[in-house]
Design a protein around this motif. Structure first.
Motif, PDB file in Angstrom:
ATOM      1  N   LEU A   1       1.720   7.872  -6.385  1.00  0.00           N
ATOM      2  CA  LEU A   1       0.795   8.849  -6.661  1.00  0.00           C
ATOM      3  C   LEU A   1       1.138  10.315  -6.766  1.00  0.00           C
ATOM      4  CD1 LEU A   1      -2.261   7.556  -4.458  1.00  0.00           C
ATOM      5  CD2 LEU A   1      -2.007   7.416  -6.929  1.00  0.00           C
TER       6      LEU A   1
ATOM      7  N   ALA B   1       0.816  -1.261  -0.087  1.00  0.00           N
ATOM      8  CA  ALA B   1      -0.050  -0.016   0.050  1.00  0.00           C
ATOM      9  C   ALA B   1       0.795   1.319   0.009  1.00  0.00           C
ATOM     10  CB  ALA B   1      -1.018   0.024   1.419  1.00  0.00           C
TER      11      ALA B   1
ATOM     12  N   ALA C   1       1.238   4.246  -2.790  1.00  0.00           N
ATOM     13  CA  ALA C   1       0.876   5.518  -2.301  1.00  0.00           C
ATOM     14  C   ALA C   1       1.989   6.667  -2.663  1.00  0.00           C
ATOM     15  CB  ALA C   1       0.912   5.618  -0.830  1.00  0.00           C
TER      16      ALA C   1
ATOM     17  N   LEU D   1      -1.167  13.985  -0.322  1.00  0.00           N
ATOM     18  CA  LEU D   1      -2.281  13.209  -0.765  1.00  0.00           C
ATOM     19  C   LEU D   1      -3.734  13.969  -0.382  1.00  0.00           C
ATOM     20  CD1 LEU D   1      -1.393   9.496  -1.086  1.00  0.00           C
ATOM     21  CD2 LEU D   1      -1.255  11.320  -2.692  1.00  0.00           C
TER      22      LEU D   1
ATOM     23  N   LEU E   1     -11.301   5.948   0.687  1.00  0.00           N
ATOM     24  CA  LEU E   1     -11.039   4.828   1.528  1.00  0.00           C
ATOM     25  C   LEU E   1     -12.408   4.575   2.131  1.00  0.00           C
ATOM     26  CD1 LEU E   1      -7.685   5.995   3.157  1.00  0.00           C
ATOM     27  CD2 LEU E   1      -8.062   4.406   1.243  1.00  0.00           C
TER      28      LEU E   1
ATOM     29  N   ARG F   1       1.222   9.422   3.891  1.00  0.00           N
ATOM     30  CA  ARG F   1       2.056   9.920   2.531  1.00  0.00           C
ATOM     31  C   ARG F   1       1.693  11.505   2.547  1.00  0.00           C
ATOM     32  NH1 ARG F   1       2.097  10.369  -3.081  1.00  0.00           N
ATOM     33  NH2 ARG F   1       2.939  12.436  -3.213  1.00  0.00           N
TER      34      ARG F   1
ATOM     35  N   ALA G   1      -9.323   2.762  -2.466  1.00  0.00           N
ATOM     36  CA  ALA G   1      -8.588   1.475  -1.848  1.00  0.00           C
ATOM     37  C   ALA G   1      -9.603   0.975  -0.727  1.00  0.00           C
ATOM     38  CB  ALA G   1      -7.407   2.108  -1.229  1.00  0.00           C
TER      39      ALA G   1
ATOM     40  N   VAL H   1      -7.381  10.199  -2.788  1.00  0.00           N
ATOM     41  CA  VAL H   1      -7.586   8.661  -2.567  1.00  0.00           C
ATOM     42  C   VAL H   1      -8.870   8.373  -1.594  1.00  0.00           C
ATOM     43  CG1 VAL H   1      -6.647   6.640  -1.350  1.00  0.00           C
ATOM     44  CG2 VAL H   1      -5.169   8.445  -2.387  1.00  0.00           C
TER      45      VAL H   1
ATOM     46  N   PHE I   1      -1.532   5.834   3.047  1.00  0.00           N
ATOM     47  CA  PHE I   1      -2.339   6.632   2.210  1.00  0.00           C
ATOM     48  C   PHE I   1      -2.271   8.049   3.342  1.00  0.00           C
ATOM     49  CE2 PHE I   1      -3.761   2.874   0.042  1.00  0.00           C
ATOM     50  CZ  PHE I   1      -3.076   3.318  -1.471  1.00  0.00           C
ATOM     51  N   HIS I   2      -2.590   7.689   4.490  1.00  0.00           N
ATOM     52  CA  HIS I   2      -2.762   9.095   5.597  1.00  0.00           C
ATOM     53  C   HIS I   2      -1.258   9.387   5.758  1.00  0.00           C
ATOM     54  CE1 HIS I   2      -6.988   9.068   6.663  1.00  0.00           C
ATOM     55  NE2 HIS I   2      -7.095   7.864   6.399  1.00  0.00           N
TER      56      HIS I   2
ATOM     57  N   VAL J   1      -7.111  12.687   1.104  1.00  0.00           N
ATOM     58  CA  VAL J   1      -7.611  11.498   1.379  1.00  0.00           C
ATOM     59  C   VAL J   1      -9.265  11.379   2.138  1.00  0.00           C
ATOM     60  CG1 VAL J   1      -7.750   9.481   3.085  1.00  0.00           C
ATOM     61  CG2 VAL J   1      -5.209  10.412   2.276  1.00  0.00           C
TER      62      VAL J   1
END
Length: 346
Positions: A89, A82, A86, A115, A97, A112, A137, A95, A109-110, A117
């Motif tokens: 991107l 994951a 991430a 992004l 979720l 990175r 995701a 993203v 993802f949180h 989210v």
């Protein structure tokens, strides 16, 4: 075959009423023997070629996913893959979720920077894809309560808006047919009945535009020629995303795949779902209402999670997840296991 009896035959010898595959699956005796042989051989200075087991496991997972083996990478954790996605991107990518999904999938993802989210309820995923969404995701089956996502609807919504999908099949691979997705990830130690230390990643035919940030020597087109200095030529397949393997784990994993190949996913799914439905029916008679998750091999009962230590002491292994009592059923379980759990809940 009576689907309420164990499907695993003599492959397993549980010493408890084990209803906790959603945490860790039981390893077939053949898998235990293969790992034991590998460790003994290494201790004796005659290591076996377990890289063949890596390739056998890769090919077996590819068959489950319905893709060529060249599209499957092997690694160690969902979070690693994951995180790799991430990192691929661009800044500002959105993203989408689902709420309360497993941390290994959503946290990268949180974490990175850069992004955007968004998190919505699982049942709202498909309707929440919008122009500007880059990736959706989510887990095919939710870890906490067994709910099965509407994967087809989410995938179609994502395609309509030019977004890609990442599906975590850790709680479905081994009992539920695997979905089509741009990226698919799954651990090997639950329903696939392998040891811990293995995760599979399926990527698109064009490798999905991922940068192989974690590439080491095993990611080379010719690994044994890639041991020193920068890797001159990365593998032309998903193997460029391989992580140096825990070899003994793959020796054990092959046995789980062989058993699933022999039985067939359809038979395993029917068996697991029948046991879960038997448990749901028994719960209704006891006045308990599980989380609504029709067809799932995972049954989660709100308010009973605190009973887990007591049940474990009685030799019944289940989980306490988010305050829920979570029971999960697989091919080595029988109706007697279900009835013993129900009796203990009276």
């Amino acid at each position: 075959m009576d689907t309420m009896k164990r499907l695993g035959g003599d492959a397993f010898a549980p010493q408890t009423t084990y209803l906790n595959s959603a945490s860790t699956g039981l390893i077939p005796a053949a898998g235990v023997a293969a790992m034991h042989e590998g460790v003994q051989a290494t201790a004796a200075g005659r290591p076996l070629d377990h890289f063949r087991d890596v390739e056998a496991a890769r090919a077996a997972f590819a068959r489950l996913a319905g893709v060529p083996a060249r599209q499957v990478a092997t690694g160690a954790s969902v979070a690693v893959y994951a995180g790799l996605i991430a990192a691929s991107l661009p800044d500002g990518a959105e993203v989408l979720l689902s709420e309360d999904d497993f941390s290994s999938l959503v946290n990268p993802f949180h974490s990175r920077p850069g992004l955007k989210v968004r998190t919505v309820a699982l049942e709202d995923l498909a309707d929440s894809v919008r122009p500007g969404t880059d990736l959706v995701a989510f887990s095919q089956v939710q870890s906490a309560d067994g709910r099965i996502a509407a994967v087809d609807a989410v995938r179609e919504a994502a395609r309509a808006h030019g977004a890609r999908t990442l599906v975590d099949a850790s709680q479905s691979a081994g009992w539920l047919p695997l979905p089509q997705a741009d990226f698919l990830v799954a651990v090997g130690f639950k329903w696939l009945m392998g040891p811990r230390g293995i995760t599979y990643l399926v990527v698109p035919e064009d490798l999905g535009g991922l940068t192989p940030l974690l590439a080491g020597w095993v990611a080379g087109e010719q690994p044994w020629d890639s041991c020193y200095g920068p890797v001159a030529e990365l593998a032309h397949s998903a193997r460029r995303f391989d992580i140096s393997p825990s070899l003994y784990s793959y020796a054990g994993a092959v046995a789980g795949f062989e058993l699933l190949d022999h039985l067939g996913i359809a038979a395993v799914r029917a068996h697991d779902a029948a046991l879960a439905d038997r448990f749901r029916a028994g719960l209704a008679e006891l006045g308990h209402t599980p989380v609504h998750a029709p067809g799932s091999a995972i049954v989660s009962v709100p308010g009973l999670g605190a009973r887990q230590p007591q049940l474990s002491a009685a030799g019944i292994e289940v989980s306490d997840r988010a305050g829920n009592l979570r029971a999960s059923f697989h091919l080595y379980n029988s109706s007697d296991d279900v009835d013993r759990l129900l009796h203990s809940l009276t």
